[in-house]
Design a protein around this motif. Sequence first.
Motif, PDB file in Angstrom:
ATOM      1  N   VAL A 105     105.892 -28.758  53.189  1.00 39.12           N
ATOM      2  CA  VAL A 105     106.301 -29.038  51.722  1.00 39.12           C
ATOM      3  C   VAL A 105     105.352 -27.632  50.952  1.00 39.12           C
ATOM      4  O   VAL A 105     106.210 -26.813  50.423  1.00 39.12           O
ATOM      5  CB  VAL A 105     105.814 -30.152  51.037  1.00 39.12           C
ATOM      6  CG1 VAL A 105     105.984 -29.997  49.510  1.00 39.12           C
ATOM      7  CG2 VAL A 105     106.636 -31.464  51.626  1.00 39.12           C
ATOM      8  N   LEU A 106     104.213 -27.602  51.278  1.00 42.74           N
ATOM      9  CA  LEU A 106     103.645 -26.444  50.929  1.00 42.74           C
ATOM     10  C   LEU A 106     104.349 -25.068  50.967  1.00 42.74           C
ATOM     11  O   LEU A 106     104.312 -24.244  50.180  1.00 42.74           O
ATOM     12  CB  LEU A 106     102.064 -26.354  51.215  1.00 42.74           C
ATOM     13  CG  LEU A 106     101.238 -25.478  50.616  1.00 42.74           C
ATOM     14  CD1 LEU A 106     100.971 -25.519  49.391  1.00 42.74           C
ATOM     15  CD2 LEU A 106      99.744 -25.216  51.555  1.00 42.74           C
ATOM     16  N   ASP A 147     107.633 -19.960  44.843  1.00 41.87           N
ATOM     17  CA  ASP A 147     106.770 -19.832  43.790  1.00 41.87           C
ATOM     18  C   ASP A 147     106.656 -17.978  43.893  1.00 41.87           C
ATOM     19  O   ASP A 147     106.828 -17.278  42.848  1.00 41.87           O
ATOM     20  CB  ASP A 147     105.333 -20.172  44.107  1.00 41.87           C
ATOM     21  CG  ASP A 147     104.806 -20.286  42.544  1.00 41.87           C
ATOM     22  OD1 ASP A 147     104.994 -20.700  41.627  1.00 41.87           O
ATOM     23  OD2 ASP A 147     103.623 -19.579  42.439  1.00 41.87           O
ATOM     24  N   PHE A 156     102.472 -32.236  54.394  1.00 42.41           N
ATOM     25  CA  PHE A 156     101.745 -31.415  53.451  1.00 42.41           C
ATOM     26  C   PHE A 156     102.130 -29.884  53.535  1.00 42.41           C
ATOM     27  O   PHE A 156     102.565 -29.219  52.757  1.00 42.41           O
ATOM     28  CB  PHE A 156     100.229 -31.643  53.681  1.00 42.41           C
ATOM     29  CG  PHE A 156      99.510 -30.743  52.813  1.00 42.41           C
ATOM     30  CD1 PHE A 156      99.601 -30.621  51.457  1.00 42.41           C
ATOM     31  CD2 PHE A 156      98.470 -29.985  53.320  1.00 42.41           C
ATOM     32  CE1 PHE A 156      98.862 -29.900  50.705  1.00 42.41           C
ATOM     33  CE2 PHE A 156      97.785 -29.027  52.743  1.00 42.41           C
ATOM     34  CZ  PHE A 156      98.020 -28.808  51.312  1.00 42.41           C
ATOM     35  N   ASN A 187     107.033 -24.517  48.813  1.00 41.80           N
ATOM     36  CA  ASN A 187     106.434 -24.359  47.409  1.00 41.80           C
ATOM     37  C   ASN A 187     105.862 -22.840  47.125  1.00 41.80           C
ATOM     38  O   ASN A 187     106.308 -22.328  46.209  1.00 41.80           O
ATOM     39  CB  ASN A 187     105.409 -25.439  46.996  1.00 41.80           C
ATOM     40  CG  ASN A 187     106.130 -26.861  46.450  1.00 41.80           C
ATOM     41  OD1 ASN A 187     107.244 -26.560  45.824  1.00 41.80           O
ATOM     42  ND2 ASN A 187     105.681 -27.739  46.727  1.00 41.80           N
ATOM     43  N   ARG A 198     109.872 -16.824  42.994  1.00 42.96           N
ATOM     44  CA  ARG A 198     110.264 -16.847  41.301  1.00 42.96           C
ATOM     45  C   ARG A 198     109.578 -15.245  40.752  1.00 42.96           C
ATOM     46  O   ARG A 198     110.128 -14.899  39.909  1.00 42.96           O
ATOM     47  CB  ARG A 198     109.626 -18.054  40.649  1.00 42.96           C
ATOM     48  CG  ARG A 198     109.748 -17.939  39.330  1.00 42.96           C
ATOM     49  CD  ARG A 198     109.351 -19.185  38.271  1.00 42.96           C
ATOM     50  NE  ARG A 198     108.246 -19.927  39.281  1.00 42.96           N
ATOM     51  CZ  ARG A 198     108.467 -21.383  39.315  1.00 42.96           C
ATOM     52  NH1 ARG A 198     109.327 -22.042  38.769  1.00 42.96           N
ATOM     53  NH2 ARG A 198     107.223 -21.883  40.019  1.00 42.96           N
ATOM     54  N   LEU A 224     100.342 -15.108  49.533  1.00 42.22           N
ATOM     55  CA  LEU A 224     100.660 -16.769  49.432  1.00 42.22           C
ATOM     56  C   LEU A 224     101.926 -16.960  49.985  1.00 42.22           C
ATOM     57  O   LEU A 224     102.222 -17.742  50.860  1.00 42.22           O
ATOM     58  CB  LEU A 224     100.361 -17.539  48.071  1.00 42.22           C
ATOM     59  CG  LEU A 224      98.944 -17.710  47.619  1.00 42.22           C
ATOM     60  CD1 LEU A 224      98.794 -18.277  46.193  1.00 42.22           C
ATOM     61  CD2 LEU A 224      98.333 -18.310  48.775  1.00 42.22           C
TER      62      LEU A 224
END
Lengths: 314, 292
Positions: free
Chosen positions: B271-272, B279, B268, B275, B282, B28
């Motif tokens: 921004v995705l 993620d 969309f 993110n 992290r 992802l």
Amino acid sequence: MAVFALRRLLSAIPTLLIVTIIVFAMVKLLPGDPARLILGQEATPQALAEVRRSLGLDRPLPQQYLSWLTGAVRLDFGTSLTDNSSVGRLIAQKLPVTLELALFAMLISLLISLPAGIISAVKRNTWVDRALTLLALSGISLPNFFLGILLIYLFSIRLAWIPASGYTSLLENPGRNLLLLLLPAITLGIGSAAVLTRYLRSSLSETLTQDYVRTAHAKGLSVGQVTAKHALKNALIPFLTAFGLQLGGLLGGAVITEQIFSIPGFGRLLVDAVFTRDLPVIQGVVLVSAVAVFLVSFLVDLGYAAVDPRIRYH
Amino acid sequence: MTTTLSKTPPPAKRRLPAPVRRFLGNKLAVIGIVVLAIFAGAALLAPQVAPFDPAQIFFSDLRAVPSAAHPFGADELGRDIFSRVVYGARVSLSAGLISVSLALVFGGGIGLVAGYVGGWLDDLLMRVVDALLALPFLVLAIALAAILGPSLQNTMIAIAIVTAPAFARITRGEVLSQRERDYVQAAQALGAGDGRLIVRHLLPNISGALIVQTSLAIANAILAEASLSFLGLGIQPPAPSWGSMLNAARGYLTDAPWMALFPGLAIFLAVLAFNLIGDGLREALDPRGRVG
């Protein structure tokens, strides 16, 4: 408990005071003279001075702040510059509409995030979990104004099931009220559902690795029993905190959602005030939304202390 | 993929550092990088990529259906939506990057000072930060944008102000937890000054948390910019911004839904992408967060 509540409330006061200073100072930075805004460009200097004095704008800033603050404490936020109505009354009229929308949105977000978060945690690192993770991140990334427009296109224009905009009060016609609020509530709820799913996944997967959960498995309980009876209870505490903290985001989201669906709420009030440069209304709305966020986090803390016996406050 | 290698030591050690390997193993996150690269390319090469000037009006093509001439269709003034989406990437990405950089520098700086100096200064700074955090993000951004007046520059300032407190909180927390560690004490004992201690020891150790936060904050900043221009408080027409394109599209949903679809998808996806990257970062930088 009462002592804890009191302490918690007292400790919030300095921060709240700073909030009021920020809100007051923010509007003072605004270029433009409220007196001229009321009287228009052709006003005479005498008339301007007159209005300034009646608004108290000729006094030193600290004095203006104090009288604004003492008013605000009594829920008197001054009068709107556009139609002279009381800002407090305007907010009292619009806030229930937004609260209903926010509660409806939170209900929708719970209905989505509880099952999604649990499945994601139980099936973590499988394709189901990855699909739900992608869905949740998509939900977080989907701008609510785009989602709202998509819903209007699908349900109001293509399928013609639900009117695209309009508002009927709950007391007048509950059925129609809920029908009209359904799309806005979904628009607003999806984003927080996505955030909550992520929280629940991470707190539940952490709980699922604890020793007592392993013991429960060893006793021969099924995965469902262990998750529902043992792990979920403890995982729900951080989840509920996150749930409470969603309110700030919902208030911000409501500004946009109300704009798209023409709902006469708190957010509409802010946007209208911004375009008419109605300073007392802007101040009132920003302050009330900060206090609302404070109140909710206070209630969440109390709930926390009530639910979890491990938490002791001194 | 060799670009990510720029900081790795000489060829003797060919293996990538563990966090980089973990990040690249996350499908992802890699998708996020690819999507971001496409948007960045479109923004940088907008004049080459876009077939038309974003403001050019074609009276013959009012609300034209997507076709070979206008792949995303045309808007209510007959402007090419594809070109406007491509140029809009410049607005969105620069708003995201610049406002978050400002927030990182100011918020991070405040957090660093508060955590490092401590005492009453820490108390005071953190009270202000808490007060700012109590104000709902978008409500405060709207109020600030209204006060500063509508323009791209003011939008960035407003977003930077609402984004900075989170950076201050995170930096302070990290500094507090690091400064008591043995390596900091050791460096101090060896005579390292404040400056050296901060730059050589503290910053590298807190950068992980800040990198993650930066990525997620850019996602939020792009959303906030789009929201503000959707409300008419951002960059002013005829400049192409995804948010204002969506707002204009609301009036033509019945007969020209593509006017809403493409700018909406652009917001969309951008921004995705941030993110997904955030993620992935992290999970890569904080293995403790990974369970199972």
